[in-house]
Design an enzyme around this catalytic site. Structure first.
Site, mmCIF file in Angstrom:
data_model
loop_
_atom_site.group_PDB
_atom_site.id
_atom_site.type_symbol
_atom_site.label_atom_id
_atom_site.label_comp_id
_atom_site.label_asym_id
_atom_site.label_seq_id
_atom_site.Cartn_x
_atom_site.Cartn_y
_atom_site.Cartn_z
ATOM 1 N N GLU A 50 59.070 65.882 66.586
ATOM 2 C CA GLU A 50 58.625 67.115 67.236
ATOM 3 C C GLU A 50 59.402 68.363 66.819
ATOM 4 O O GLU A 50 59.720 69.212 67.647
ATOM 5 C CB GLU A 50 58.726 66.930 68.753
ATOM 6 C CG GLU A 50 60.141 66.785 69.317
ATOM 7 C CD GLU A 50 60.714 65.382 69.353
ATOM 8 O OE1 GLU A 50 61.733 65.184 70.019
ATOM 9 O OE2 GLU A 50 60.133 64.476 68.723
ATOM 10 N N HIS A 91 51.467 63.866 72.457
ATOM 11 C CA HIS A 91 52.865 63.532 72.775
ATOM 12 C C HIS A 91 53.798 64.567 72.146
ATOM 13 O O HIS A 91 54.694 65.103 72.812
ATOM 14 C CB HIS A 91 53.215 62.125 72.273
ATOM 15 C CG HIS A 91 54.630 61.734 72.554
ATOM 16 N ND1 HIS A 91 55.013 61.177 73.748
ATOM 17 C CD2 HIS A 91 55.761 61.852 71.813
ATOM 18 C CE1 HIS A 91 56.328 60.960 73.735
ATOM 19 N NE2 HIS A 91 56.799 61.358 72.564
ATOM 20 N N GLU A 92 53.577 64.868 70.866
ATOM 21 C CA GLU A 92 54.453 65.811 70.176
ATOM 22 C C GLU A 92 54.303 67.223 70.751
ATOM 23 O O GLU A 92 55.281 67.953 70.893
ATOM 24 C CB GLU A 92 54.177 65.798 68.667
ATOM 25 C CG GLU A 92 54.231 64.421 68.000
ATOM 26 C CD GLU A 92 55.529 63.646 68.241
ATOM 27 O OE1 GLU A 92 56.580 64.271 68.481
ATOM 28 O OE2 GLU A 92 55.500 62.401 68.177
ATOM 29 N N HIS A 151 56.358 67.748 73.853
ATOM 30 C CA HIS A 151 57.781 68.021 73.625
ATOM 31 C C HIS A 151 58.076 69.520 73.576
ATOM 32 O O HIS A 151 59.232 69.925 73.710
ATOM 33 C CB HIS A 151 58.237 67.388 72.307
ATOM 34 C CG HIS A 151 58.693 65.965 72.437
ATOM 35 N ND1 HIS A 151 59.693 65.585 73.300
ATOM 36 C CD2 HIS A 151 58.303 64.835 71.793
ATOM 37 C CE1 HIS A 151 59.905 64.277 73.180
ATOM 38 N NE2 HIS A 151 59.064 63.800 72.280
ATOM 39 N N GLU A 160 62.190 62.024 76.789
ATOM 40 C CA GLU A 160 61.017 61.170 76.528
ATOM 41 C C GLU A 160 60.239 60.755 77.777
ATOM 42 O O GLU A 160 59.024 60.635 77.728
ATOM 43 C CB GLU A 160 61.428 59.949 75.717
ATOM 44 C CG GLU A 160 61.901 60.296 74.304
ATOM 45 C CD GLU A 160 60.831 60.986 73.436
ATOM 46 O OE1 GLU A 160 59.645 61.004 73.819
ATOM 47 O OE2 GLU A 160 61.203 61.512 72.364
ATOM 48 N N ASP A 182 71.435 56.281 67.569
ATOM 49 C CA ASP A 182 70.178 55.731 67.045
ATOM 50 C C ASP A 182 70.056 54.235 67.327
ATOM 51 O O ASP A 182 68.955 53.703 67.433
ATOM 52 C CB ASP A 182 70.055 55.982 65.543
ATOM 53 C CG ASP A 182 69.560 57.394 65.244
ATOM 54 O OD1 ASP A 182 68.782 57.924 66.059
ATOM 55 O OD2 ASP A 182 69.953 57.961 64.215
#
Length: 658
Positions: free
Chosen positions: A309, A333-334, A337, A356, A414
């Site tokens: 995003e 979804h993006e 953001h 998220e 990560d």
């Protein structure tokens, strides 16, 4: 935050204007949260603006080179902060040649600046600490401008693709990926989501290439040099650059698609007009879209993620070019953001659910407005199934299965990535909405929340404190400590969500899919009943749900899958990646060798991690013929895969340690 593509030079009439920059003092009044994943002096110092001067060159093979100069405009927040030393996040792959202190604008001193001692020291497996010695300890409020000359190339955040890893196969390509802690290998910085700043960049690239960045303005100058400016403060992980043979096409009043020339027509056709509809609904629900443009960049097929995003310019997999607009909702979804993640940001990666979980909730609110509640519930049910699979695989009480994850020093954020912040986070936000008991009141709360914390980095305590402040009657009732549903339990206890939103409106779409799957799993097929069900009108997620049921029941009785394939070319010959993935899994689980070519074709066409790894696992866990297919396909496609994905596949096939 969904990234938007660069506006045209000079923004003609009607071009979307970015919202005014917020009061910087208000944004920076909060001391940054201590982030164990950053070696930097964030806290004692704030970063007001970053300017990057970059020159990109490609090599005949392997990684190219990125020559950079970073100029950091800093302010000391407290007297003697950290003594006469400043620390920045960097990486062993980032070679620093010089650091210097520039004289104040218009003041005396050498324009090239005063050279400062600089030393790189180990910090963690994912980065190093750059220690810069200042002439003297600073005073609170003092402004300093630092320049750092460096070269980058091999780092994990800077990806170099050979021509065969692109769609056009003609020219190399380069992109950066910052989330979570990778941008320290692209430029020296405060690489923590707790610090936000504006940035600008000048990027010189070879002839025949175009540069784009996650910026509110973009302009091409002479000598194939591109100039960018991001006028809103963002965290370091949202700065992104692409250099490639790319072109653009308008698809809305404030949106365009970017892609390689061979993909641009498909991208325009798929997304013309749809992005604006999603943006308008998002603005109605969550308040103004502040980033000016919302552009989408279709990455080469080897891009290992679904989407990233980056503000003003979302990077997405070309798998979204399904040819029938059936995956356009992935963009929601993006886009979501843009409010949750990019505008209001988690202050540390241990509270990733603030990015998220809220984005999943926002995505499903937009989807409900656009596609209706039954379809959205069906999509949410597929999300819940992913959470169930994840928790079954790890065990519910695994420490990653809580919303507030403790990321110890040395642990790469990560490595904590999983479904929990998305789907358990979604359940917690849904629980807050359930406590309010009125959708329009909760929508109003979300708008107030975005407005209160925009351009800031926050913690769950900020979020929940504001929720109770906004709804004093709920605070009065003690909703934060209802036994079994305590806010503290949601945040700090691993396990299945204590509350699950009601997805029963999706039953009207799920039940026909479940019943049809039952019919196909029978020993003797009732073709009359099967033919009575018309799947031509089913949308993507209904078909996905049906195929998930078939996969769970596989292997089916002998011959059934072959007949199913023949009866539903809409499924067995689909170009939609979500359907192709599941059809390939069904082919492998049922050992349908006649259709192995479909598995091979799908793996040749893209390198997305989410699609590639499950298919290699299925092949490796299958028959001798399936294992042979895995080896043959991997040896043919390895050069076009992202290096991380290559390593994961090697591990599955027992070829090498990842």
């Amino acid at each position: 935050v969904p990234p938007a593509a660069p506006p045209r030079r000079g923004r003609g009439p009607g071009a979307a204007m970015a919202a005014p920059v917020p009061d910087a003092a208000a944004v920076r009044a909060r001391a940054p949260v201590r982030d164990a994943a950053s070696a930097s002096s964030a806290g004692p110092w704030s970063l007001l603006h970053l300017h990057l001067d970059l020159r990109v060159s490609f090599a005949a093979a392997g990684a190219g080179r990125l020559q950079g100069r970073a100029r950091l405009e800093l302010r000391c927040e407290r007297d003697g902060a950290g003594g006469a030393e400043l620390r920045l996040d960097a990486h062993p792959a980032l070679a620093v040649s010089r650091a210097a202190l520039l004289p104040p604008p218009g003041g005396p001193g050498d324009a090239a600046g005063q050279t400062l001692p600089v030393e790189s020291r180990p910090f963690a497996s994912y980065g190093s600490a750059l220690h810069i010695t200042l002439p003297q300890a600073p005073r609170a409020g003092q402004l300093l401008t630092l320049v750092i000359d460096y070269e980058a190339g091999e780092g994990p955040g800077v990806c170099w693709l050979s021509p065969e890893q692109t769609a056009g196969k003609q020219k190399p390509y380069m992109y950066t990926q910052g989330q979570a802690v990778l941008n320290r290998s692209f430029f020296p910085c405060f690489d923590t989501p707790s610090v936000k700043f504006t940035y600008s960049a000048t990027v010189k690239v070879p002839e025949g290439f175009t540069a784009v960045m996650s910026a509110t303005s973009w302009e091409k100058q002479k000598d194939n040099t591109f100039v960018f400016k991001m006028s809103q403060p963002i965290p370091s992980y949202l700065i992104a650059l692409v250099v490639g043979d790319i072109v653009s096409a308008d698809v809305g009043p404030r949106s365009r698609v970017w892609a390689e020339p061979c993909l641009i027509e498909a991208a325009k056709k798929e997304y013309d007009g749809v992005i604006e509809e999603f943006l308008v609904v998002g603005e109605k629900l969550f308040g103004p879209y502040v980033w000016g443009r919302y552009d989408i960049l279709f990455m080469p097929p080897s891009f290992p993620f679904g989407g990233m995003e980056n503000p003003c310019l979302t990077f997405v997999t070309p798998c979204l070019l399904a040819g029938d607009r059936s995956l356009a909702d992935v963009i929601i979804h993006e886009i979501s953001h843009s409010w949750f993640g990019n505008l209001v940001t988690n202050a540390s990666w241990g509270e990733f659910w603030l990015n998220e979980g809220f984005t999943m909730y926002a995505q499903r609110r937009i989807s409900t407005e656009v596609y209706g509640l039954p379809y959205t519930c069906l999509e949410a049910a597929t999300g819940r199934a992913l959470l169930r699979q994840h928790m079954d695989a790890t065990g519910e009480d695994h420490p990653l299965n809580k919303l507030r994850v403790v990321i110890e020093p040395g642990i790469n954020p990560d490595d904590t990535y999983n479904e929990t912040p998305y789907e358990k986070g979604y359940c917690f936000v849904s629980y807050l909405a359930h406590l309010v008991g009125n959708q329009s009141k909760f929508d109003a709360f979300l708008q107030a929340y975005v407005n209160r914390f925009k351009f800031q980095s926050i913690t769950a305590d900020d979020t929940l404190g504001f929720f109770l402040e906004y709804f004093p009657e709920l605070k009065e009732k003690g909703v934060d400590s209802i036994p079994g549903f305590e806010f503290d339990r949601w945040l700090n206890t691993p396990g299945w969500p204590p509350y699950l939103p009601d997805l029963s409106p999706g039953q009207q779409l799920m039940r026909p899919a479940e019943e049809l799957a039952e019919l196909w799993a029978a020993d003797s097929l009732n073709m009359e009943a099967i033919e009575a069900v018309d799947i031509m009108g089913w949308r993507t997620y209904q078909l996905v749900y049906f195929l998930d049921q078939i996969l769970q029941k596989s292997p089916l009785p002998e011959g059934n899958v072959k007949r199913l394939s023949k009866m539903y070319p809409k499924i067995s010959k689909a170009q939609n990646a979500e359907l192709r993935l599941r059809w390939c899994q069904i082919v492998l689980k049922n050992n349908l060798e006649a259709e192995y070519s479909k598995v091979k074709d799908f793996l040749h066409s893209q390198g997305k991690q989410k699609y590639t790894l499950p298919l290699y696992r299925a092949m490796w866990g299958g028959s001798e013929a399936a294992r042979a297919l895995a080896m043959e396909t991997f040896s043919a496609t390895a050069p076009q895969l992202h290096v991380n994905v290559q390593n994961y596949v090697k591990k599955i096939l027992g070829l090498a340690e990842a």
